[in-house]
Structure formats: structure tokens, C-alpha cells
Design a protein around this motif. Structure first.
Motif, PDB file in Angstrom:
ATOM      1  N   ASN A  95       0.638  -8.382   4.484  1.00  0.00           N
ATOM      2  CA  ASN A  95      -0.791  -9.202   4.658  1.00  0.00           C
ATOM      3  C   ASN A  95      -0.978  -9.537   3.026  1.00  0.00           C
ATOM      4  O   ASN A  95      -2.355  -9.497   2.850  1.00  0.00           O
ATOM      5  N   GLY A  96      -0.049 -10.009   2.501  1.00  0.00           N
ATOM      6  CA  GLY A  96      -0.557 -10.417   1.146  1.00  0.00           C
ATOM      7  C   GLY A  96      -0.928  -9.554   0.011  1.00  0.00           C
ATOM      8  O   GLY A  96      -1.024  -9.800  -1.141  1.00  0.00           O
ATOM      9  N   VAL A  97      -0.754  -8.266   0.485  1.00  0.00           N
ATOM     10  CA  VAL A  97      -1.097  -7.136  -0.615  1.00  0.00           C
ATOM     11  C   VAL A  97       0.431  -6.565  -0.943  1.00  0.00           C
ATOM     12  O   VAL A  97       1.108  -6.051  -0.036  1.00  0.00           O
ATOM     13  N   SER A  98       0.601  -6.252  -2.352  1.00  0.00           N
ATOM     14  CA  SER A  98       1.857  -5.517  -2.775  1.00  0.00           C
ATOM     15  C   SER A  98       1.913  -4.028  -2.559  1.00  0.00           C
ATOM     16  O   SER A  98       0.729  -3.468  -2.286  1.00  0.00           O
ATOM     17  N   VAL A  99       2.873  -3.911  -1.805  1.00  0.00           N
ATOM     18  CA  VAL A  99       3.022  -2.512  -1.406  1.00  0.00           C
ATOM     19  C   VAL A  99       4.249  -1.825  -2.240  1.00  0.00           C
ATOM     20  O   VAL A  99       4.530  -0.635  -2.265  1.00  0.00           O
ATOM     21  N   ALA A 100       4.512  -2.380  -3.285  1.00  0.00           N
ATOM     22  CA  ALA A 100       5.469  -1.937  -4.474  1.00  0.00           C
ATOM     23  C   ALA A 100       4.956  -0.845  -5.385  1.00  0.00           C
ATOM     24  O   ALA A 100       4.128  -0.898  -6.169  1.00  0.00           O
ATOM     25  N   PRO A 101       5.441   0.485  -5.255  1.00  0.00           N
ATOM     26  CA  PRO A 101       5.041   1.361  -6.120  1.00  0.00           C
ATOM     27  C   PRO A 101       5.583   1.214  -7.528  1.00  0.00           C
ATOM     28  O   PRO A 101       6.545   0.649  -7.761  1.00  0.00           O
ATOM     29  N   THR A 102       4.991   1.968  -8.290  1.00  0.00           N
ATOM     30  CA  THR A 102       5.390   1.803 -10.048  1.00  0.00           C
ATOM     31  C   THR A 102       6.136   2.929 -10.324  1.00  0.00           C
ATOM     32  O   THR A 102       7.007   2.783 -11.210  1.00  0.00           O
ATOM     33  N   ALA A 103       6.126   4.117  -9.412  1.00  0.00           N
ATOM     34  CA  ALA A 103       7.028   5.175  -9.824  1.00  0.00           C
ATOM     35  C   ALA A 103       8.496   4.872  -9.367  1.00  0.00           C
ATOM     36  O   ALA A 103       8.936   4.303  -8.569  1.00  0.00           O
ATOM     37  N   PRO A 104       9.740   5.121 -10.376  1.00  0.00           N
ATOM     38  CA  PRO A 104      10.852   4.773 -10.161  1.00  0.00           C
ATOM     39  C   PRO A 104      11.559   4.948  -8.912  1.00  0.00           C
ATOM     40  O   PRO A 104      12.175   4.245  -8.265  1.00  0.00           O
ATOM     41  N   LYS A 105      11.660   6.208  -8.537  1.00  0.00           N
ATOM     42  CA  LYS A 105      12.269   6.616  -7.436  1.00  0.00           C
ATOM     43  C   LYS A 105      11.876   6.095  -6.194  1.00  0.00           C
ATOM     44  O   LYS A 105      12.542   5.467  -5.250  1.00  0.00           O
ATOM     45  N   PRO A 106      10.510   5.858  -6.067  1.00  0.00           N
ATOM     46  CA  PRO A 106      10.012   5.369  -4.412  1.00  0.00           C
ATOM     47  C   PRO A 106      10.314   3.822  -4.772  1.00  0.00           C
ATOM     48  O   PRO A 106      10.523   3.186  -3.878  1.00  0.00           O
ATOM     49  N   ARG A 107      10.337   3.298  -5.717  1.00  0.00           N
ATOM     50  CA  ARG A 107      10.527   1.799  -5.956  1.00  0.00           C
ATOM     51  C   ARG A 107      12.013   1.563  -5.691  1.00  0.00           C
ATOM     52  O   ARG A 107      12.295   0.431  -4.954  1.00  0.00           O
ATOM     53  N   GLN A 108      12.869   2.441  -6.118  1.00  0.00           N
ATOM     54  CA  GLN A 108      14.400   2.325  -5.602  1.00  0.00           C
ATOM     55  C   GLN A 108      14.297   2.379  -4.081  1.00  0.00           C
ATOM     56  O   GLN A 108      15.144   1.626  -3.623  1.00  0.00           O
ATOM     57  N   VAL A 109      13.738   3.228  -3.311  1.00  0.00           N
ATOM     58  CA  VAL A 109      13.757   3.394  -1.839  1.00  0.00           C
ATOM     59  C   VAL A 109      13.436   2.158  -1.448  1.00  0.00           C
ATOM     60  O   VAL A 109      14.028   1.530  -0.364  1.00  0.00           O
ATOM     61  N   LEU A 110      12.228   1.566  -1.978  1.00  0.00           N
ATOM     62  CA  LEU A 110      11.594   0.091  -1.290  1.00  0.00           C
ATOM     63  C   LEU A 110      12.555  -0.988  -1.283  1.00  0.00           C
ATOM     64  O   LEU A 110      12.936  -1.569  -0.556  1.00  0.00           O
ATOM     65  N   ALA A 111      13.302  -0.840  -2.900  1.00  0.00           N
ATOM     66  CA  ALA A 111      14.139  -2.016  -2.941  1.00  0.00           C
ATOM     67  C   ALA A 111      15.345  -2.140  -2.100  1.00  0.00           C
ATOM     68  O   ALA A 111      15.770  -3.148  -1.590  1.00  0.00           O
ATOM     69  N   LEU A 112      15.976  -0.820  -1.912  1.00  0.00           N
ATOM     70  CA  LEU A 112      16.971  -0.814  -1.113  1.00  0.00           C
ATOM     71  C   LEU A 112      16.613  -1.049   0.608  1.00  0.00           C
ATOM     72  O   LEU A 112      17.457  -1.687   1.251  1.00  0.00           O
ATOM     73  N   LEU A 113      15.535  -0.367   1.082  1.00  0.00           N
ATOM     74  CA  LEU A 113      15.249  -1.024   2.384  1.00  0.00           C
ATOM     75  C   LEU A 113      14.627  -2.519   2.284  1.00  0.00           C
ATOM     76  O   LEU A 113      14.938  -2.974   3.488  1.00  0.00           O
ATOM     77  N   ALA A 114      14.322  -3.234   1.260  1.00  0.00           N
ATOM     78  CA  ALA A 114      13.825  -4.536   1.264  1.00  0.00           C
ATOM     79  C   ALA A 114      14.889  -5.291   1.097  1.00  0.00           C
ATOM     80  O   ALA A 114      14.939  -6.467   2.152  1.00  0.00           O
ATOM     81  N   VAL A 115      16.124  -4.971   0.613  1.00  0.00           N
ATOM     82  CA  VAL A 115      17.445  -5.965   0.726  1.00  0.00           C
ATOM     83  C   VAL A 115      17.931  -6.075   2.051  1.00  0.00           C
ATOM     84  O   VAL A 115      18.957  -6.920   2.430  1.00  0.00           O
ATOM     85  N   HIS A 116      17.954  -4.818   2.615  1.00  0.00           N
ATOM     86  CA  HIS A 116      18.546  -4.668   3.929  1.00  0.00           C
ATOM     87  C   HIS A 116      17.190  -4.655   4.987  1.00  0.00           C
ATOM     88  O   HIS A 116      17.457  -3.945   6.160  1.00  0.00           O
ATOM     89  N   ALA A 117      16.145  -5.549   4.756  1.00  0.00           N
ATOM     90  CA  ALA A 117      15.167  -5.633   5.883  1.00  0.00           C
ATOM     91  C   ALA A 117      15.767  -5.746   7.011  1.00  0.00           C
ATOM     92  O   ALA A 117      16.452  -6.661   7.476  1.00  0.00           O
TER      93      ALA A 117
END
Length: 288
Positions: free
Chosen positions: A14-36
Motif C-alpha cells: 500500500n505504498g509503505v515500505s515494509v523492509a526491515p533494517t535488521a540484517p537477518k529479517p531483511r534477508q528473509v524478506l529478500a528471499l521471499l520477495a524474489v520468489h514472490a
């Protein structure tokens, strides 16, 4: 949900960033995102986070990271410009966006955008235009695909085994699209326009034969025959020193054509695909 991974990670609900700054949760989101919109197995996420040496609490810790991401998604659903009024049955929740499924998790875009998907779509159109001989459309469409990149994939994400493989795959796709866009430009007679770009690319991909062939052709057509021959000799020296290889027969024919100052130089894409390894950049593919 809108996803960008071709550069810095940016995931918006909804136009709001949900990317965390902490490295590990950011890794999780990145892997989920590339396989959305596809299930990412728990085992893949664990391998990404801990590279084959997971702690005993790995699954519990992963669940904690998922909960942190859902908190960010929930806040975005509430604050986003596209929020829904009331609490009716159509209202999405964080669990509807980051879904737990048997064996893994799925990030649901609900029809949102993904720069990877758009790149693949445009690159496919460009390749079909090349095959049809429509070089103007190929150059334009492949250029639009390449414009989606703002840097290396996952540029600001700490990468483990899984994301490193994905980054290499995406970078290889980018290089193939770039190779074909330059080929289209050469077919259109834009040899002077691509010289600066090829100067940088051949310095970066020192054993990529197709890029060097394109560089030689662009130099020759720009009236710089001596530099074109020097480019061949530099490639030959690098291939011999780093890989113990000689240039392919096609490259040798191209060098002979330039040496003889033949007016018509063959296309750089005429060669069969040949895999080579750049010492600093993983496997590269010559041609398409």
C-alpha cells in the motif's frame, strides 16, 4: 505489494515500505520477495540465514523474523494510502500477505508489481524482436528492461547461499540482455554510441568473447582498426593467462577480417554459445 530487488531492496505494501533494517529479517524478506507468490521452503530460509550451520533454535528464530515482518506489513496495511475501510471480509491482514503454508512461507503480491518479473517480460519481448529482425524494437525493449536495474541485485542486503545464487542468476540475465541490446544497436549502425559502454564492459568482463567481439566491430567501424586489433590481442593474452585458452575460431576470423580491412564485418552474435569464467564475476555466457 510492489517489489524491487534489482538494486536496493524495496518492498512496499500500500505504498509503505515494509523492509526491515535488521540484517537477518531483511534477508528473509529478500528471499521471499524474489520468489514472490511462490512457496519458499523453511529449509531454504534456514540455509540462507545460517549457511549450513543453523543453531538449534533456527526454526524458532525464523518464526520470530516472520512475526517481525508481519508487524511491519500490518502497520503498512493500516497506514498505507490504499487501506480499506472497516473490517469487512475483503480487508487483508498481515497473514494474508505473508502466508504460512506446509513446509514454508509465501509472500503474496495480490497483483502488485515486481521488477524481476517486468525485466523478464521485457527481455523476452526484446529477444523475440531480435529473432524477428526488428532491431529497433529490440534495442528499445531491452533498453527498457535494463533501465529497471539501479545496481547489483540485493545491493544493500547481507546475502547468504540462496541470495548469492539468485544474485548471480539475475546478473547473468542482465548481462545476456545487455549483450543483445548492444548487438541490436550495432545492427542499427550505432557503433560510435556503444563504444564508451563497451570500453567499460570489456574491462569488467575480461574473458567475455562476445562483448570483445562487439568492441572490436565498433572500433573498426569507427575507423579505429589498430585499436580493434589491440583489443583482440588483449583478449588473447587474458584468455591464455587466466584460462589457458585461445580465442574461439570466430574471434580469430573476426581478427583476420579486421586485419585485411574487409568492409563487411560479420555480426558479433554469429558465434555459438560458449561458457567462460571471469576470474572475479562467476560464470559468464557468450552469445544467447
Amino acid at each position: 505489494m510492489d517489489i524491487d530487488v534489482l538494486g536496493a531492496l524495496d518492498v512496499r505494501e500500500n505504498g509503505v515500505s515494509v523492509a526491515p533494517t535488521a540484517p537477518k529479517p531483511r534477508q528473509v524478506l529478500a528471499l521471499l520477495a524474489v520468489h514472490a507468490d511462490r512457496v519458499v521452503p523453511v529449509a531454504s530460509l534456514v540455509e540462507e540465514l545460517w549457511s549450513g550451520r543453523p543453531p538449534r533454535s533456527a526454526r524458532t528464530t525464523l518464526q520470530t523474523y516472520v512475526l517481525q515482518l508481519r508487524e511491519l506489513i500490518g502497520a503498512a496495511l493500516t497506514r498505507g494510502t490504499g487501506q480499506q475501510d472497516g473490517a469487512g471480509p475483503e480487508r487483508r491482514t498481515a497473514k494474508d500477505v505473508l502466508i504460512t503454508l506446509p513446509g514454508g512461507y509465501l509472500l503474496a503480491t495480490a497483483g502488485g508489481t515486481s521488477d524481476v518479473r517486468e525485466f523478464d517480460r521485457l527481455a523476452g519481448l526484446g529477444y523475440r524482436a531480435m529473432d524477428a529482425g526488428d532491431f529497433a524494437a529490440a534495442s528499445r525493449t531491452l533498453g527498457a528492461a535494463l533501465d529497471l536495474w539501479s545496481g547489483s541485485a540485493f545491493a544493500d542486503v547481507q546475502t547468504g547461499v540462496q541470495l548469492t545464487m539468485e544474485a548471480r542468476r539475475l546478473d547473468e540475465s542482465r548481462l545476456c540482455a545487455l549483450d543483445q541490446r548492444i548487438e541490436a544497436d550495432l545492427r542499427l549502425g550505432r557503433h560510435r554510441e556503444v563504444l564508451a559502454e563497451l570500453t567499460v564492459l570489456t574491462s569488467r568482463y575480461r574473458t567475455h568473447e562476445n562483448l570483445h567481439a562487439q568492441f572490436m566491430i565498433a572500433l573498426h567501424r569507427s575507423g579505429r582498426r589498430g585499436e580493434a586489433l589491440n583489443a583482440y590481442m588483449h583478449l588473447r593474452t587474458t584468455l591464455g593467462r587466466d584460462l589457458g585458452l585461445e580465442p574461439s575460431p570466430r574471434l580469430r576470423r573476426l581478427q583476420h577480417s579486421i586485419l585485411m580491412a574487409e568492409p563487411e564485418i560479420p555480426s558479433a552474435s554469429a558465434a555459438p554459445t560458449r561458457a567462460v569464467r571471469h576470474p572475479d564475476a562467476g560464470p559468464q555466457v557468450v552469445g544467447r
